[in-house]
Design a protein around this motif. Structure first.
Motif, PDB file in Angstrom:
ATOM      1  N   ALA A 332       0.842  -1.200   0.000  1.00  0.00           N
ATOM      2  CA  ALA A 332       0.000   0.000   0.000  1.00  0.00           C
ATOM      3  C   ALA A 332       0.879   1.252   0.000  1.00  0.00           C
ATOM      4  O   ALA A 332       0.571   2.255  -0.651  1.00  0.00           O
ATOM      5  CB  ALA A 332      -0.928  -0.005   1.207  1.00  0.00           C
ATOM      6  N   GLY A 333       1.985   1.177   0.731  1.00  0.00           N
ATOM      7  CA  GLY A 333       2.935   2.279   0.713  1.00  0.00           C
ATOM      8  C   GLY A 333       3.538   2.464  -0.667  1.00  0.00           C
ATOM      9  O   GLY A 333       3.780   3.591  -1.116  1.00  0.00           O
ATOM     10  N   PHE A 334       3.788   1.359  -1.370  1.00  0.00           N
ATOM     11  CA  PHE A 334       4.307   1.415  -2.739  1.00  0.00           C
ATOM     12  C   PHE A 334       3.331   2.150  -3.646  1.00  0.00           C
ATOM     13  O   PHE A 334       3.724   3.010  -4.446  1.00  0.00           O
ATOM     14  CB  PHE A 334       4.537  -0.022  -3.231  1.00  0.00           C
ATOM     15  CG  PHE A 334       4.954  -0.131  -4.670  1.00  0.00           C
ATOM     16  CD1 PHE A 334       6.057   0.549  -5.155  1.00  0.00           C
ATOM     17  CD2 PHE A 334       4.246  -0.947  -5.546  1.00  0.00           C
ATOM     18  CE1 PHE A 334       6.454   0.422  -6.488  1.00  0.00           C
ATOM     19  CE2 PHE A 334       4.624  -1.082  -6.871  1.00  0.00           C
ATOM     20  CZ  PHE A 334       5.739  -0.395  -7.343  1.00  0.00           C
ATOM     21  N   THR A 335       2.047   1.831  -3.511  1.00  0.00           N
ATOM     22  CA  THR A 335       1.028   2.504  -4.319  1.00  0.00           C
ATOM     23  C   THR A 335       1.003   4.004  -4.026  1.00  0.00           C
ATOM     24  O   THR A 335       0.904   4.830  -4.941  1.00  0.00           O
ATOM     25  CB  THR A 335      -0.354   1.890  -4.040  1.00  0.00           C
ATOM     26  OG1 THR A 335      -0.289   0.483  -4.259  1.00  0.00           O
ATOM     27  CG2 THR A 335      -1.411   2.501  -4.930  1.00  0.00           C
ATOM     28  N   GLY A 336       1.092   4.364  -2.751  1.00  0.00           N
ATOM     29  CA  GLY A 336       1.134   5.780  -2.390  1.00  0.00           C
ATOM     30  C   GLY A 336       2.374   6.464  -2.909  1.00  0.00           C
ATOM     31  O   GLY A 336       2.336   7.613  -3.372  1.00  0.00           O
ATOM     32  N   PHE A 337       3.506   5.748  -2.856  1.00  0.00           N
ATOM     33  CA  PHE A 337       4.760   6.293  -3.365  1.00  0.00           C
ATOM     34  C   PHE A 337       4.649   6.592  -4.858  1.00  0.00           C
ATOM     35  O   PHE A 337       5.093   7.643  -5.335  1.00  0.00           O
ATOM     36  CB  PHE A 337       5.879   5.284  -3.092  1.00  0.00           C
ATOM     37  CG  PHE A 337       7.254   5.746  -3.504  1.00  0.00           C
ATOM     38  CD1 PHE A 337       7.926   6.711  -2.777  1.00  0.00           C
ATOM     39  CD2 PHE A 337       7.881   5.189  -4.610  1.00  0.00           C
ATOM     40  CE1 PHE A 337       9.195   7.127  -3.148  1.00  0.00           C
ATOM     41  CE2 PHE A 337       9.143   5.599  -4.994  1.00  0.00           C
ATOM     42  CZ  PHE A 337       9.808   6.565  -4.255  1.00  0.00           C
ATOM     43  N   LEU A 338       4.030   5.678  -5.604  1.00  0.00           N
ATOM     44  CA  LEU A 338       3.846   5.898  -7.036  1.00  0.00           C
ATOM     45  C   LEU A 338       2.948   7.103  -7.303  1.00  0.00           C
ATOM     46  O   LEU A 338       3.152   7.833  -8.280  1.00  0.00           O
ATOM     47  CB  LEU A 338       3.247   4.651  -7.687  1.00  0.00           C
ATOM     48  CG  LEU A 338       4.133   3.401  -7.740  1.00  0.00           C
ATOM     49  CD1 LEU A 338       3.407   2.273  -8.469  1.00  0.00           C
ATOM     50  CD2 LEU A 338       5.468   3.680  -8.400  1.00  0.00           C
ATOM     51  N   SER A 339       1.946   7.315  -6.439  1.00  0.00           N
ATOM     52  CA  SER A 339       1.045   8.449  -6.642  1.00  0.00           C
ATOM     53  C   SER A 339       1.785   9.775  -6.532  1.00  0.00           C
ATOM     54  O   SER A 339       1.451  10.746  -7.213  1.00  0.00           O
ATOM     55  CB  SER A 339      -0.114   8.394  -5.651  1.00  0.00           C
ATOM     56  OG  SER A 339       0.311   8.675  -4.334  1.00  0.00           O
TER      57      SER A 339
END
Length: 550
Positions: A332-339
């Protein structure tokens, strides 16, 4: 009355939403327009974050499920009041968002050019926020069809009108920095979920009870907040008078810059090869990027497995339920990082395109993207989490940058008179990509699993190569974009006739007329703070939640 006064005089008898009422007058600061656009885009950008509601809604009915619910199909799910909705049933709202966004932008883009951005922004606010209110009643009565109608259909129309409302306006206010201007606004659409998703979580925690997840109350509160911000943005819009240009700026004269000073009519734009080549450029760039966005979380988990929690000897299939929960939080942190890179790329690449040109910017997207997609399986095989994450961060920056750069690309090729409407029609490429990208990633993954491929790097290698192939198609299309021949451009008389409501004479004066000056003064600082502080809060929350990734 002097010529210059006639140029910016608006119709005093016009309605408060009419185009004539928002023609800027001397003393207006053009730096007030981007915050108005951001106020709308940050609200409708919550479309990216709507998945925050799926799990709470899938457990809205407490207690043991009725055994009959196991055989529920999509049609019965639309009307059931006794069975919990499945995430897949709710996920259709996400599809409706972007299909309706592209369709409404294409259908009403010409209307927007006629009536101006204020009326379009007003209607967008009514549709987006009104759709959330309808969706709230759908949750209250447990009617999924009302959710689809409100959030998906009505809200999707609001998305389309809100998305394109500032495009032609900003390009006309910043002809000297078209890419930067559109990048500032469209950056807001990418950042809307960073504000809306954590806000929704906070509100749901406030309103939830033993028998309610607090979603319908959250919809109503967010609809009220968004309505205020979007109305502020709509009424903050101004358009420059005919003949206006920034103080000291001269339009580029050389055609080799691929920037025209003429205008193509909306009725002719789609007849040109250039329109369809740029359509393919956007479609391929978005298809590749949106395919990764939709699978970012499971991709990281299945490729790296135990490496994410310091146990490289464990594959994804070997993890316990507790360990899978731990790596899900990291993903989930990865997804936020990509955002974050999705947002930053919208401003960075669009601004850079002002320096290196729109065509060269897309060349960079496609060439660098092909290399990174092709190397992603290698990074996965190496077990290099840092290289893998960095590669996809750059890819997502170019995904966002493609959205922000394309309006300026269209203005360079087709002129600014109908750029908002032309951009609206081009967004059908986004609607197409919203289907193509996820289908490619999801179905290839399912085919691989059916063939016995275990979760890991091999599960996504073929997908990455196919996405790289899509970018190669976009690269070829970009190479075929050339300046238009003179036969496609409107005559000066036709342009003057179209501008009759904002121009007093056929070939009226040009200049700044004392409009657009002021820079970052106190009023502009307040306007930017109103949209900037929520965005900074969203970025802070995202950064805090991604700390576990590294």
């Amino acid at each position: 009355m002097t010529a210059s006064t006639e140029t910016y005089a608006g119709g005093n008898g016009a309605g408060i939403l009419d185009r004539e009422r928002i023609i800027a007058k001397p003393g207006f600061n053009r730096w007030l327009v981007p915050p108005a656009a951001l106020a709308i885009h940050l609200c409708i950008g919550m479309a990216y974050g709507f998945s925050v509601f799926w799990l709470p809604l899938s457990k809205a009915i407490a207690g043991d499920p009725d055994p009959a619910c196991a055989d529920m199909n999509l049609l019965s799910a639309l009307f059931t009041t006794s069975c919990n909705w499945r995430v897949a049933d709710l996920g259709w709202i996400y599809t409706l968002f972007f299909v309706l966004l592209g369709c409404s932008a294409a259908i009403w883009g010409g209307w927007l050019e006629r009536v101006g951005p204020r009326k379009a922004g007003f209607v967008s606010a009514c549709c987006w926020c009104g759709g959330m209110v309808v969706a709230a009643f759908g949750v209250m009565t447990h009617q999924l069809w009302l959710m689809w109608l409100g959030a998906g259909f009505i809200g999707g129309i609001g998305l389309g009108l809100g998305y394109i409302s500032p495009v032609s306006t900003l390009i006309k206010w910043f002809p000297d920095r078209r890419g930067m201007a559109t990048g500032m606004a469209i950056m807001g659409f990418g950042g809307g979920a960073m504000i809306g998703a954590p806000l929704a979580n906070i509100l749901m925690n406030v309103f939830k009870t033993d028998v309610s997840p607090g979603v319908w109350q959250t919809f109503l509160v967010m609809a009220a907040i968004y309505f205020c911000f979007m109305m502020g943005g709509a009424f903050g819009y101004r358009i420059p008078p005919a003949g206006w240009r920034p103080e000291g700026w001269t339009p580029p004269a050389s055609k080799t810059t691929m920037i025209t000073t003429k205008h193509v009519h909306l009725r002719d734009a789609h007849k040109t090869m250039q329109f369809w080549m740029i359509w393919i450029v956007l479609c391929m760039n978005v298809s590749a990027g949106i395919g990764v966005i939709g699978m970012a979380s499971p991709m990281l988990q299945e490729i790296f497995g135990g490496r994410l929690i310091g146990q490289p000897e464990l594959s994804f299939g070997d993890l316990s339920l507790e360990q899978k929960a731990a790596i899900a939080a990291i993903a989930a942190g990865f997804t936020g990082f990509l955002s974050l890179f999705n947002i930053g790329g919208r401003f960075f690449w669009a601004s850079l395109s002002d320096k290196i040109g729109r065509k060269n910017t897309y060349y960079t997207f496609f060439i660098l993207g092909i290399v990174l997609y092709a190397l992603a399986p290698t990074f996965a095989d190496m077990g290099s989490k840092v290289l893998f994450v960095c590669a996809f961060a750059i890819i997502l920056s170019m995904y966002g940058g493609g959205f922000a750069t394309v309006p300026a690309y269209l203005a360079d090729i087709f002129g600014t008179q109908f750029v908002g409407a032309i951009h609206g029609r081009l967004l059908t490429a986004w609607a197409t990509a919203g289907i193509v990208g996820p289908v490619v990633v999801n179905y290839i993954r399912e085919a691989q699993i059916s063939a016995g491929v275990e979760p890991g790097p091999a599960l996504y290698s073929g997908t990455m190569y196919i996405l790289a192939g899509m970018l190669a198609v976009g690269l070829i299309a970009n190479a075929l974009v050339r300046p238009l021949s003179d036969k496609w451009f409107m005559s000066d008389e036709e342009v003057a006739s179209l501008q009759a409501k904002t121009a007093a004479a056929n070939a009226g004066p040009t200049g700044s007329f004392g409009i657009g000056t002021g820079g970052f003064d106190a009023k502009a600082a307040v306007a930017w703070a109103l949209v900037g502080l929520p965005l900074l809060w969203g970025i802070w929350v995202t950064v805090k939640n991604t700390a576990a990734l590294f």
